[in-house]
Motif scaffolding. Sequence first.
Motif, mmCIF file in Angstrom:
data_model
loop_
_atom_site.group_PDB
_atom_site.id
_atom_site.type_symbol
_atom_site.label_atom_id
_atom_site.label_comp_id
_atom_site.label_asym_id
_atom_site.label_seq_id
_atom_site.Cartn_x
_atom_site.Cartn_y
_atom_site.Cartn_z
ATOM 1 N N ASP A 120 40.679 47.934 39.925
ATOM 2 C CA ASP A 120 39.377 48.546 40.215
ATOM 3 C C ASP A 120 38.321 47.443 40.269
ATOM 4 O O ASP A 120 38.627 46.268 40.086
ATOM 5 C CB ASP A 120 39.018 49.611 39.165
ATOM 6 N N LEU A 121 37.086 47.840 40.505
ATOM 7 C CA LEU A 121 35.994 46.860 40.607
ATOM 8 C C LEU A 121 35.747 46.151 39.283
ATOM 9 O O LEU A 121 35.354 44.977 39.258
ATOM 10 C CB LEU A 121 34.714 47.543 41.083
ATOM 11 N N GLU A 122 35.980 46.844 38.170
ATOM 12 C CA GLU A 122 35.783 46.215 36.851
ATOM 13 C C GLU A 122 36.774 45.079 36.637
ATOM 14 O O GLU A 122 36.409 44.027 36.117
ATOM 15 C CB GLU A 122 35.918 47.257 35.745
ATOM 16 N N GLU A 123 38.039 45.294 37.026
ATOM 17 C CA GLU A 123 39.030 44.230 36.869
ATOM 18 C C GLU A 123 38.658 43.031 37.739
ATOM 19 O O GLU A 123 38.738 41.883 37.298
ATOM 20 C CB GLU A 123 40.425 44.723 37.233
ATOM 21 N N ARG A 124 38.225 43.289 38.972
ATOM 22 C CA ARG A 124 37.829 42.208 39.863
ATOM 23 C C ARG A 124 36.637 41.442 39.283
ATOM 24 O O ARG A 124 36.604 40.218 39.287
ATOM 25 C CB ARG A 124 37.506 42.754 41.258
ATOM 26 N N ALA A 125 35.661 42.168 38.741
ATOM 27 C CA ALA A 125 34.493 41.536 38.126
ATOM 28 C C ALA A 125 34.905 40.692 36.914
ATOM 29 O O ALA A 125 34.350 39.623 36.677
ATOM 30 C CB ALA A 125 33.457 42.586 37.733
ATOM 31 N N ALA A 126 35.882 41.162 36.153
ATOM 32 C CA ALA A 126 36.359 40.415 34.991
ATOM 33 C C ALA A 126 37.012 39.099 35.424
ATOM 34 O O ALA A 126 36.821 38.066 34.778
ATOM 35 C CB ALA A 126 37.340 41.261 34.177
ATOM 36 N N TYR A 127 37.775 39.129 36.517
ATOM 37 C CA TYR A 127 38.371 37.891 37.040
ATOM 38 C C TYR A 127 37.272 36.918 37.458
ATOM 39 O O TYR A 127 37.351 35.721 37.186
ATOM 40 C CB TYR A 127 39.292 38.189 38.227
ATOM 41 N N ALA A 128 36.246 37.434 38.118
ATOM 42 C CA ALA A 128 35.135 36.576 38.542
ATOM 43 C C ALA A 128 34.444 35.961 37.330
ATOM 44 O O ALA A 128 34.128 34.771 37.319
ATOM 45 C CB ALA A 128 34.132 37.374 39.380
ATOM 46 N N ALA A 129 34.219 36.753 36.290
ATOM 47 C CA ALA A 129 33.545 36.263 35.082
ATOM 48 C C ALA A 129 34.354 35.158 34.407
ATOM 49 O O ALA A 129 33.789 34.158 33.948
ATOM 50 C CB ALA A 129 33.303 37.421 34.113
ATOM 51 N N ARG A 130 35.676 35.322 34.354
ATOM 52 C CA ARG A 130 36.525 34.310 33.729
ATOM 53 C C ARG A 130 36.427 32.979 34.471
ATOM 54 O O ARG A 130 36.335 31.917 33.849
ATOM 55 C CB ARG A 130 37.972 34.788 33.679
ATOM 56 N N LEU A 131 36.415 33.038 35.801
ATOM 57 C CA LEU A 131 36.354 31.789 36.552
ATOM 58 C C LEU A 131 34.953 31.175 36.473
ATOM 59 O O LEU A 131 34.826 29.947 36.353
ATOM 60 C CB LEU A 131 36.758 32.009 38.007
ATOM 61 N N ARG A 132 33.920 32.006 36.494
ATOM 62 C CA ARG A 132 32.559 31.466 36.319
ATOM 63 C C ARG A 132 32.477 30.703 35.004
ATOM 64 O O ARG A 132 31.903 29.618 34.935
ATOM 65 C CB ARG A 132 31.511 32.600 36.327
ATOM 66 N N ALA A 133 33.051 31.263 33.943
ATOM 67 C CA ALA A 133 33.023 30.613 32.631
ATOM 68 C C ALA A 133 33.783 29.289 32.668
ATOM 69 O O ALA A 133 33.346 28.280 32.121
ATOM 70 C CB ALA A 133 33.600 31.541 31.564
ATOM 71 N N ALA A 134 34.921 29.276 33.352
ATOM 72 C CA ALA A 134 35.721 28.046 33.433
ATOM 73 C C ALA A 134 35.018 26.984 34.247
ATOM 74 O O ALA A 134 35.171 25.778 33.973
ATOM 75 C CB ALA A 134 37.086 28.368 34.034
ATOM 76 N N LEU A 135 34.239 27.391 35.240
ATOM 77 C CA LEU A 135 33.529 26.422 36.086
ATOM 78 C C LEU A 135 32.237 25.926 35.459
ATOM 79 O O LEU A 135 31.616 24.989 35.944
ATOM 80 C CB LEU A 135 33.237 27.038 37.461
ATOM 81 N N GLY A 136 31.835 26.603 34.359
ATOM 82 C CA GLY A 136 30.650 26.174 33.621
ATOM 83 C C GLY A 136 29.412 26.549 34.351
ATOM 84 O O GLY A 136 28.385 26.007 34.385
#
Length: 136
Positions: A120-136
């Motif tokens: 769902d959109l929440e899972e997709r948003a969670a993936y985006a958040a994880r990568l944003r955090a990793a990219l700093g």
Amino acid sequence: MDCTFCSIVAGDLAADIVLDEPELLAFLDQRPVFKGHVLLVPRAHHATLPDLPATLRDPFLAAAQRIAAGVVEAYGATGSFVAINNVVSQSVPHLHLHVVPRTKGDGLRGFFWPRHKYADLEERAAYAARLRAALG
């Protein structure tokens, strides 16, 4: 011009942004090969890699390197697949670089890419958040 990626850059179409820089934008692919699949685009419209101005080559590749390392950190991937299509198989005629998280035995063979949808959109948003955090 009717360009999906230009519409995302302009904020007219929603996307899960993972990297937002003055000349570049990266967001999750809505039809990912594997979850966490990222598209990196120049903000200015350039159709293919040969069209990319020399002044953007280094920033574009540097961002690709950061994203390739980021998907490993964010998702626990073993590595990544990085690709650019120019015209042939280029579904949107705006330069975009794919960074696909990979793990040994993930089933990706050659260029036959089965798609894996987000729940769902929440899972997709969670993936985006994880990568944003990793990219700093």
